[in-house]
Scaffold this active site. Sequence first.
Site: not given
Length: 180
Positions: A35, A44-45, A137
């Site tokens: 992000n 994933v982040d 997203y």
Amino acid sequence: MTPGPTPVPPSAPALVLVRGDITRQSADALVNAANSSLLGGGGVDGAIHRRGGPAVLEECRALRASRYGRGLPTGQAVATTAGALDARWVIHTVGPVYQGPGTDPALLASCYRESLRVADELGARTVAFPAISTGVYRWPLDDAARVAVEAVRGARTAVAEVRFVLFDEPAYQAFAAQLD
């Protein structure tokens, strides 16, 4: 004066599909679907920040304090250490949020191209990508796979192998359909 040797343009990287967890991959660089804050998040982040450990977050904080005070812009990429991950670097890129039919895929393609540009600057030869923007997203998998594969195939890069690491079977199948 005789001309020097003609430079050989980079060849297209080999494209490899893997079903699994990107944080378990061994590569020169792992791409983080970040992000804009660069400070971790979900998906994933969050997984990359958790497994990479405090060194990744420390470098992300330094980037926020210097070059990216307002966050990393969508479609751009920047590298940090990989911390405890089995990689040398994490390349963070911010994918666009899908707004519905007619959403311009240019920023999504830019994530892949910019990540490869950063990989080239680092000297990375193997790069592992997730399916950027397909989680929260909401980018449709089939279209995201098309954009990703076209962007990587069209990129001028010295990266030898691009690995698409896809967390589940639907994502794997969407990317496999683009490689046929």
